[in-house]
Design a protein around this motif. Structure first.
Motif, PDB file in Angstrom:
ATOM      1  N   LEU A   1       0.815  -1.218   0.000  1.00  0.00           N
ATOM      2  CA  LEU A   1       0.000   0.000   0.000  1.00  0.00           C
ATOM      3  C   LEU A   1       0.851   1.272   0.000  1.00  0.00           C
ATOM      4  CD1 LEU A   1      -3.077  -0.711   2.319  1.00  0.00           C
ATOM      5  CD2 LEU A   1      -2.782  -1.150  -0.110  1.00  0.00           C
ATOM      6  N   TYR A   2       2.161   1.119  -0.002  1.00  0.00           N
ATOM      7  CA  TYR A   2       3.042   2.287  -0.043  1.00  0.00           C
ATOM      8  C   TYR A   2       3.988   2.213  -1.243  1.00  0.00           C
ATOM      9  CZ  TYR A   2       1.389   3.375   4.634  1.00  0.00           C
ATOM     10  OH  TYR A   2       0.585   3.691   5.712  1.00  0.00           O
ATOM     11  N   SER A   3       3.575   1.505  -2.272  1.00  0.00           N
ATOM     12  CA  SER A   3       4.415   1.335  -3.458  1.00  0.00           C
ATOM     13  C   SER A   3       4.186   2.485  -4.444  1.00  0.00           C
ATOM     14  CB  SER A   3       4.109   0.000  -4.136  1.00  0.00           C
ATOM     15  OG  SER A   3       2.718  -0.126  -4.381  1.00  0.00           O
ATOM     16  N   VAL A   4       4.328   3.714  -3.951  1.00  0.00           N
ATOM     17  CA  VAL A   4       4.072   4.906  -4.750  1.00  0.00           C
ATOM     18  C   VAL A   4       5.032   6.012  -4.310  1.00  0.00           C
ATOM     19  CG1 VAL A   4       2.262   5.639  -3.144  1.00  0.00           C
ATOM     20  CG2 VAL A   4       2.294   6.555  -5.471  1.00  0.00           C
ATOM     21  N   ASP A   5       5.403   6.857  -5.241  1.00  0.00           N
ATOM     22  CA  ASP A   5       6.287   7.981  -4.954  1.00  0.00           C
ATOM     23  C   ASP A   5       5.497   9.035  -4.163  1.00  0.00           C
ATOM     24  OD1 ASP A   5       7.887  10.244  -4.947  1.00  0.00           O
ATOM     25  OD2 ASP A   5       8.568   9.980  -7.011  1.00  0.00           O
ATOM     26  N   THR A   6       5.867   9.231  -2.901  1.00  0.00           N
ATOM     27  CA  THR A   6       5.161  10.192  -2.051  1.00  0.00           C
ATOM     28  C   THR A   6       6.081  11.338  -1.621  1.00  0.00           C
ATOM     29  OG1 THR A   6       5.649   8.807  -0.112  1.00  0.00           O
ATOM     30  CG2 THR A   6       3.499   8.505  -1.180  1.00  0.00           C
ATOM     31  N   THR A   7       7.032  11.689  -2.462  1.00  0.00           N
ATOM     32  CA  THR A   7       7.907  12.817  -2.127  1.00  0.00           C
ATOM     33  C   THR A   7       7.138  14.138  -2.107  1.00  0.00           C
ATOM     34  OG1 THR A   7       8.564  12.895  -4.465  1.00  0.00           O
ATOM     35  CG2 THR A   7      10.030  11.735  -2.949  1.00  0.00           C
TER      36      THR A   7
ATOM     37  N   TYR B   1       3.984  -7.243 -10.370  1.00  0.00           N
ATOM     38  CA  TYR B   1       5.322  -7.020  -9.831  1.00  0.00           C
ATOM     39  C   TYR B   1       6.102  -6.095 -10.765  1.00  0.00           C
ATOM     40  CZ  TYR B   1       3.847 -11.075  -7.159  1.00  0.00           C
ATOM     41  OH  TYR B   1       3.135 -11.930  -6.358  1.00  0.00           O
ATOM     42  N   GLN B   2       6.735  -5.072 -10.194  1.00  0.00           N
ATOM     43  CA  GLN B   2       7.457  -4.108 -11.013  1.00  0.00           C
ATOM     44  C   GLN B   2       8.703  -3.623 -10.283  1.00  0.00           C
ATOM     45  OE1 GLN B   2       3.987  -1.458 -11.368  1.00  0.00           O
ATOM     46  NE2 GLN B   2       5.131   0.098 -10.241  1.00  0.00           N
ATOM     47  N   PRO B   3       9.675  -3.059 -11.020  1.00  0.00           N
ATOM     48  CA  PRO B   3      10.949  -2.686 -10.403  1.00  0.00           C
ATOM     49  C   PRO B   3      10.912  -1.383  -9.615  1.00  0.00           C
ATOM     50  CG  PRO B   3      11.001  -2.225 -12.751  1.00  0.00           C
ATOM     51  CD  PRO B   3       9.724  -2.960 -12.498  1.00  0.00           C
ATOM     52  N   ASN B   4       9.951  -0.504  -9.908  1.00  0.00           N
ATOM     53  CA  ASN B   4       9.928   0.810  -9.271  1.00  0.00           C
ATOM     54  C   ASN B   4       8.540   1.136  -8.731  1.00  0.00           C
ATOM     55  OD1 ASN B   4      12.699   1.612  -9.944  1.00  0.00           O
ATOM     56  ND2 ASN B   4      11.964   1.651 -12.060  1.00  0.00           N
ATOM     57  N   VAL B   5       8.491   2.123  -7.829  1.00  0.00           N
ATOM     58  CA  VAL B   5       7.211   2.550  -7.266  1.00  0.00           C
ATOM     59  C   VAL B   5       6.386   3.280  -8.336  1.00  0.00           C
ATOM     60  CG1 VAL B   5       8.098   2.733  -4.920  1.00  0.00           C
ATOM     61  CG2 VAL B   5       8.219   4.721  -6.442  1.00  0.00           C
ATOM     62  N   ILE B   6       5.105   3.379  -8.086  1.00  0.00           N
ATOM     63  CA  ILE B   6       4.194   4.075  -8.989  1.00  0.00           C
ATOM     64  C   ILE B   6       4.472   5.577  -8.923  1.00  0.00           C
ATOM     65  CG2 ILE B   6       1.760   4.572  -9.491  1.00  0.00           C
ATOM     66  CD1 ILE B   6       1.092   1.936  -8.030  1.00  0.00           C
ATOM     67  N   GLN B   7       4.530   6.206 -10.069  1.00  0.00           N
ATOM     68  CA  GLN B   7       4.727   7.645 -10.127  1.00  0.00           C
ATOM     69  C   GLN B   7       3.374   8.345 -10.218  1.00  0.00           C
ATOM     70  OE1 GLN B   7       7.776   9.150  -9.799  1.00  0.00           O
ATOM     71  NE2 GLN B   7       8.520   7.044  -9.445  1.00  0.00           N
ATOM     72  N   ILE B   8       3.222   9.408  -9.469  1.00  0.00           N
ATOM     73  CA  ILE B   8       1.974  10.146  -9.445  1.00  0.00           C
ATOM     74  C   ILE B   8       2.278  11.642  -9.411  1.00  0.00           C
ATOM     75  CG2 ILE B   8       1.822   9.993  -6.939  1.00  0.00           C
ATOM     76  CD1 ILE B   8      -1.199   9.750  -7.238  1.00  0.00           C
ATOM     77  N   LYS B   9       1.508  12.433 -10.146  1.00  0.00           N
ATOM     78  CA  LYS B   9       1.803  13.862 -10.274  1.00  0.00           C
ATOM     79  C   LYS B   9       1.126  14.704  -9.201  1.00  0.00           C
ATOM     80  CE  LYS B   9       2.479  13.619 -15.280  1.00  0.00           C
ATOM     81  NZ  LYS B   9       2.008  14.087 -16.618  1.00  0.00           N
ATOM     82  N   SER B  10      -0.065  14.302  -8.779  1.00  0.00           N
ATOM     83  CA  SER B  10      -0.782  15.085  -7.781  1.00  0.00           C
ATOM     84  C   SER B  10      -1.782  14.207  -7.054  1.00  0.00           C
ATOM     85  CB  SER B  10      -1.519  16.260  -8.437  1.00  0.00           C
ATOM     86  OG  SER B  10      -2.626  15.798  -9.187  1.00  0.00           O
ATOM     87  N   ALA B  11      -2.278  14.706  -5.925  1.00  0.00           N
ATOM     88  CA  ALA B  11      -3.265  13.973  -5.145  1.00  0.00           C
ATOM     89  C   ALA B  11      -4.560  13.764  -5.914  1.00  0.00           C
ATOM     90  CB  ALA B  11      -3.542  14.709  -3.836  1.00  0.00           C
ATOM     91  N   ALA B  12      -4.809  14.565  -6.921  1.00  0.00           N
ATOM     92  CA  ALA B  12      -6.030  14.433  -7.713  1.00  0.00           C
ATOM     93  C   ALA B  12      -6.082  13.107  -8.465  1.00  0.00           C
ATOM     94  CB  ALA B  12      -6.144  15.596  -8.702  1.00  0.00           C
ATOM     95  N   GLU B  13      -4.952  12.460  -8.660  1.00  0.00           N
ATOM     96  CA  GLU B  13      -4.912  11.179  -9.362  1.00  0.00           C
ATOM     97  C   GLU B  13      -5.298  10.002  -8.473  1.00  0.00           C
ATOM     98  OE1 GLU B  13      -1.406  10.407 -11.746  1.00  0.00           O
ATOM     99  OE2 GLU B  13      -0.927  12.547 -11.790  1.00  0.00           O
ATOM    100  N   ILE B  14      -5.429  10.246  -7.172  1.00  0.00           N
ATOM    101  CA  ILE B  14      -5.780   9.162  -6.251  1.00  0.00           C
ATOM    102  C   ILE B  14      -7.287   8.958  -6.282  1.00  0.00           C
ATOM    103  CG2 ILE B  14      -5.675   8.345  -3.867  1.00  0.00           C
ATOM    104  CD1 ILE B  14      -3.199  10.080  -3.477  1.00  0.00           C
ATOM    105  N   ASP B  15      -7.707   8.014  -7.092  1.00  0.00           N
ATOM    106  CA  ASP B  15      -9.116   7.686  -7.222  1.00  0.00           C
ATOM    107  C   ASP B  15      -9.291   6.170  -7.096  1.00  0.00           C
ATOM    108  OD1 ASP B  15      -8.092   6.725  -9.597  1.00  0.00           O
ATOM    109  OD2 ASP B  15      -9.072   8.214 -10.869  1.00  0.00           O
TER     110      ASP B  15
END
Length: 218
Positions: free
Chosen positions: A37-43, A105-119
């Motif tokens: 549940l934390y496999s995403v870029d949260t910088t 299964y993937q080598p890197n975390v999911i990239q996301i541009k903004s919180a608006a993409e969290i649906d």
């Protein structure tokens, strides 16, 4: 069409599952990968805060069952099947079940541009994403609500029916008669459920199955 999924477990837990016709529901905190549940870029701090709220809500309302897509996975027999002394339960679930998520299964975390993409679509992707190092688990997940009452030890369970239909029981290479004999006795109350024994093939690093007990246990 139904999909066959497999649950590897220690023999004593398999016996309890067969007796109660149910499986223990795991919580998100039970998972052995801290990136679940934390496999995403949260910088981005806004993304981090928004996603954390979504995860908190999800954790409070859902648990899960973890399965493997194959019965002959050597590492899962070792890790979850008690060093091949355990038991593997094979279930059929509806192929179109909304509860069944094959892990990607993937080598890197999911990239996301903004919180608006969290649906809803994003959360579905997040629930099924793990690092490629876990790919040996060949995992499928079933997320379920946790509004069922717990037992005396605080554990929650999901009944086999209607979403899970037990179809087969496979005893590990090292499963002892003290475990498989009681299981076979219980299976008399499960018409049509097959049982078999895993065995080491002589020509490869693979497992086969046979319908008779190993000779050294007879």
């Amino acid at each position: 069409m139904a999909k066959r999924l497999y649950k590897f477990t220690k023999a004593e837990f398999a016996l309890l599952a067969l007796q109660g016709r149910c499986l223990k529901i795991s919580t998100i905190d039970d998972l052995n990968d801290p990136f679940d549940l934390y496999s995403v870029d949260t910088t981005d701090l806004a993304v981090d805060a928004f996603l954390e709220q979504h995860i908190m809500n999800f954790r409070a309302k859902h648990g899960l069952l973890c399965f493997c897509r194959n019965w002959d996975n050597l590492l899962l027999w070792s890790h979850y099947g008690d060093g091949h002394a355990g038991i593997c339960l094979g279930f059929d679930i509806a192929d179109d079940s909304a509860c069944d998520l094959e892990v990607h299964y993937q080598p890197n975390v999911i990239q996301i541009k903004s919180a608006a993409e969290i649906d809803e679509h994003f959360m579905d992707r997040l629930l099924r994403t793990e690092h490629e190092g876990w790919s040996y688990e060949q995992e499928s997940r079933m997320f379920v609500g946790v509004n069922v009452p717990p037992d005396a030890n605080g554990r929650k369970y999901m009944d086999f029916a209607p979403q899970l239909t037990l179809r087969e029981v496979i005893f590990g290479v090292n499963c002892l008669p003290s475990h498989f004999e009681p299981a076979i006795a219980i299976l008399k109350d499960f018409p049509g459920v097959e049982h078999s024994w895993a065995h080491m093939r002589k020509d490869s690093f693979l497992l086969g199955r046979r319908t008779e007990a190993p000779e050294w246990f007879s």
